[in-house]
Design a protein around this motif. Structure first.
Motif, PDB file in Angstrom:
ATOM      1  N   ALA A  60      13.871  35.711  55.404  1.00 11.87           N
ATOM      2  CA  ALA A  60      14.209  34.793  56.493  1.00 11.87           C
ATOM      3  C   ALA A  60      15.572  35.159  57.086  1.00 11.87           C
ATOM      4  CB  ALA A  60      14.215  33.347  55.989  1.00 11.87           C
ATOM      5  N   LEU A  61      16.519  35.489  56.229  1.00  8.95           N
ATOM      6  CA  LEU A  61      17.847  35.872  56.713  1.00  8.95           C
ATOM      7  C   LEU A  61      17.796  37.189  57.473  1.00  8.95           C
ATOM      8  CD1 LEU A  61      20.001  34.890  53.615  1.00  8.95           C
ATOM      9  CD2 LEU A  61      19.839  33.678  55.795  1.00  8.95           C
ATOM     10  N   ASP A  62      16.889  38.078  57.069  1.00 10.99           N
ATOM     11  CA  ASP A  62      16.762  39.356  57.765  1.00 10.99           C
ATOM     12  C   ASP A  62      16.331  39.171  59.216  1.00 10.99           C
ATOM     13  OD1 ASP A  62      17.589  40.801  55.589  1.00 10.99           O
ATOM     14  OD2 ASP A  62      15.563  41.404  54.957  1.00 10.99           O
ATOM     15  N   GLN A  63      15.701  38.040  59.529  1.00  9.85           N
ATOM     16  CA  GLN A  63      15.300  37.761  60.907  1.00  9.85           C
ATOM     17  C   GLN A  63      16.509  37.498  61.803  1.00  9.85           C
ATOM     18  OE1 GLN A  63      11.981  38.024  61.848  1.00  9.85           O
ATOM     19  NE2 GLN A  63      11.893  38.776  59.749  1.00  9.85           N
ATOM     20  N   ILE A  64      17.580  36.984  61.218  1.00  8.19           N
ATOM     21  CA  ILE A  64      18.768  36.627  62.006  1.00  8.19           C
ATOM     22  C   ILE A  64      19.909  37.634  61.815  1.00  8.19           C
ATOM     23  CG2 ILE A  64      19.814  35.069  60.289  1.00  8.19           C
ATOM     24  CD1 ILE A  64      19.601  33.831  63.752  1.00  8.19           C
ATOM     25  N   ARG A  65      19.839  38.442  60.763  1.00  6.16           N
ATOM     26  CA  ARG A  65      20.930  39.377  60.460  1.00  6.16           C
ATOM     27  C   ARG A  65      21.295  40.313  61.608  1.00  6.16           C
ATOM     28  NH1 ARG A  65      19.629  39.461  54.523  1.00  6.16           N
ATOM     29  NH2 ARG A  65      21.516  38.583  53.628  1.00  6.16           N
ATOM     30  N   PRO A  66      20.327  40.870  62.358  1.00  6.31           N
ATOM     31  CA  PRO A  66      20.738  41.771  63.451  1.00  6.31           C
ATOM     32  C   PRO A  66      21.689  41.111  64.446  1.00  6.31           C
ATOM     33  CG  PRO A  66      18.385  41.960  63.051  1.00  6.31           C
ATOM     34  CD  PRO A  66      18.885  40.809  62.219  1.00  6.31           C
ATOM     35  N   TYR A  67      21.523  39.822  64.677  1.00  7.30           N
ATOM     36  CA  TYR A  67      22.399  39.095  65.599  1.00  7.30           C
ATOM     37  C   TYR A  67      23.782  38.903  64.987  1.00  7.30           C
ATOM     38  CZ  TYR A  67      17.835  38.191  67.592  1.00  7.30           C
ATOM     39  OH  TYR A  67      16.580  38.353  68.101  1.00  7.30           O
ATOM     40  N   LEU A  68      23.814  38.615  63.695  1.00  8.29           N
ATOM     41  CA  LEU A  68      25.099  38.461  63.014  1.00  8.29           C
ATOM     42  C   LEU A  68      25.835  39.800  62.958  1.00  8.29           C
ATOM     43  CD1 LEU A  68      23.941  36.281  59.979  1.00  8.29           C
ATOM     44  CD2 LEU A  68      24.972  35.482  62.113  1.00  8.29           C
ATOM     45  N   GLU A  69      25.095  40.861  62.609  1.00  9.49           N
ATOM     46  CA  GLU A  69      25.697  42.184  62.488  1.00  9.49           C
ATOM     47  C   GLU A  69      26.200  42.701  63.831  1.00  9.49           C
ATOM     48  OE1 GLU A  69      22.461  44.203  60.590  1.00  9.49           O
ATOM     49  OE2 GLU A  69      23.091  43.556  58.584  1.00  9.49           O
ATOM     50  N   ALA A  70      25.523  42.331  64.915  1.00 12.05           N
ATOM     51  CA  ALA A  70      25.959  42.760  66.249  1.00 12.05           C
ATOM     52  C   ALA A  70      27.355  42.231  66.568  1.00 12.05           C
ATOM     53  CB  ALA A  70      24.959  42.291  67.309  1.00 12.05           C
ATOM     54  N   ASP A  71      27.706  41.090  65.967  1.00 13.90           N
ATOM     55  CA  ASP A  71      29.026  40.500  66.171  1.00 13.90           C
ATOM     56  C   ASP A  71      29.971  40.788  65.001  1.00 13.90           C
ATOM     57  OD1 ASP A  71      28.505  39.422  68.691  1.00 13.90           O
ATOM     58  OD2 ASP A  71      27.565  37.649  67.825  1.00 13.90           O
ATOM     59  N   GLY A  72      29.580  41.697  64.111  1.00 10.23           N
ATOM     60  CA  GLY A  72      30.454  42.100  63.013  1.00 10.23           C
ATOM     61  C   GLY A  72      30.403  41.187  61.800  1.00 10.23           C
ATOM     62  N   GLY A  73      29.326  40.430  61.634  1.00 16.32           N
ATOM     63  CA  GLY A  73      29.233  39.513  60.505  1.00 16.32           C
ATOM     64  C   GLY A  73      27.967  39.706  59.697  1.00 16.32           C
ATOM     65  N   ASN A  74      27.817  38.860  58.683  1.00 17.98           N
ATOM     66  CA  ASN A  74      26.622  38.849  57.848  1.00 17.98           C
ATOM     67  C   ASN A  74      26.698  37.613  56.955  1.00 17.98           C
ATOM     68  OD1 ASN A  74      24.218  39.617  56.588  1.00 17.98           O
ATOM     69  ND2 ASN A  74      24.863  41.746  56.377  1.00 17.98           N
ATOM     70  N   VAL A  75      25.681  37.418  56.131  1.00 18.78           N
ATOM     71  CA  VAL A  75      25.670  36.315  55.173  1.00 18.78           C
ATOM     72  C   VAL A  75      25.214  36.838  53.825  1.00 18.78           C
ATOM     73  CG1 VAL A  75      25.284  34.453  56.831  1.00 18.78           C
ATOM     74  CG2 VAL A  75      23.328  35.637  55.838  1.00 18.78           C
TER      75      VAL A  75
ATOM     76  N   VAL B  22      15.873  29.935  58.252  1.00 17.51           N
ATOM     77  CA  VAL B  22      15.521  29.702  56.849  1.00 17.51           C
ATOM     78  C   VAL B  22      14.549  28.529  56.728  1.00 17.51           C
ATOM     79  CG1 VAL B  22      16.423  28.980  54.599  1.00 17.51           C
ATOM     80  CG2 VAL B  22      17.606  30.749  55.910  1.00 17.51           C
ATOM     81  N   LEU B  23      14.834  27.414  57.395  1.00 19.37           N
ATOM     82  CA  LEU B  23      13.981  26.227  57.282  1.00 19.37           C
ATOM     83  C   LEU B  23      12.581  26.488  57.826  1.00 19.37           C
ATOM     84  CD1 LEU B  23      16.454  23.349  58.246  1.00 19.37           C
ATOM     85  CD2 LEU B  23      15.847  24.187  55.968  1.00 19.37           C
TER      86      LEU B  23
END
Length: 89
Positions: free
Chosen positions: A17-32, A69-70
């Motif tokens: 589920a997190l992998d679905q949003i990670r590209p957007y976070l990584e594009a801004d220099g972040g992750n979870v 995630v939800l």
């Protein structure tokens, strides 16, 4: 994968589920990073990189990460970050 209190299959579902949003976070220099799932099914995350200090991290967490995630894992009741930057308002 540091979260030790989570069944591996359940952790794989969370990571998926997190992998679905990670590209957007990584594009801004972040992750979870997954830290734990509490007994009352709250997913605790650590915001990494730019996400840990971004003033918009609260909105990103709630509107992006939590919703992803939800949607994928209805057993999770909420998503919280242990190092969330408060919004100044």
């Amino acid at each position: 994968m540091a979260a030790s209190n989570i069944d591996q299959d359940f952790l794989n579902r969370i990571e998926g589920a997190l992998d679905q949003i990670r590209p957007y976070l990584e594009a801004d220099g972040g992750n979870v990073k997954v830290l734990e799932v509490t007994e009352d099914m709250v997913l605790k995350l650590e915001l990494l990189g730019a996400c840990g200090s971004c003033p918009m991290s609260t909105m990103t967490l709630k509107a992006g990460v939590e919703q992803s995630v939800l949607r994928a894992i209805p057993e999770i009741k909420a998503v919280e970050a242990i190092n969330l930057t408060p919004i100044n308002g």
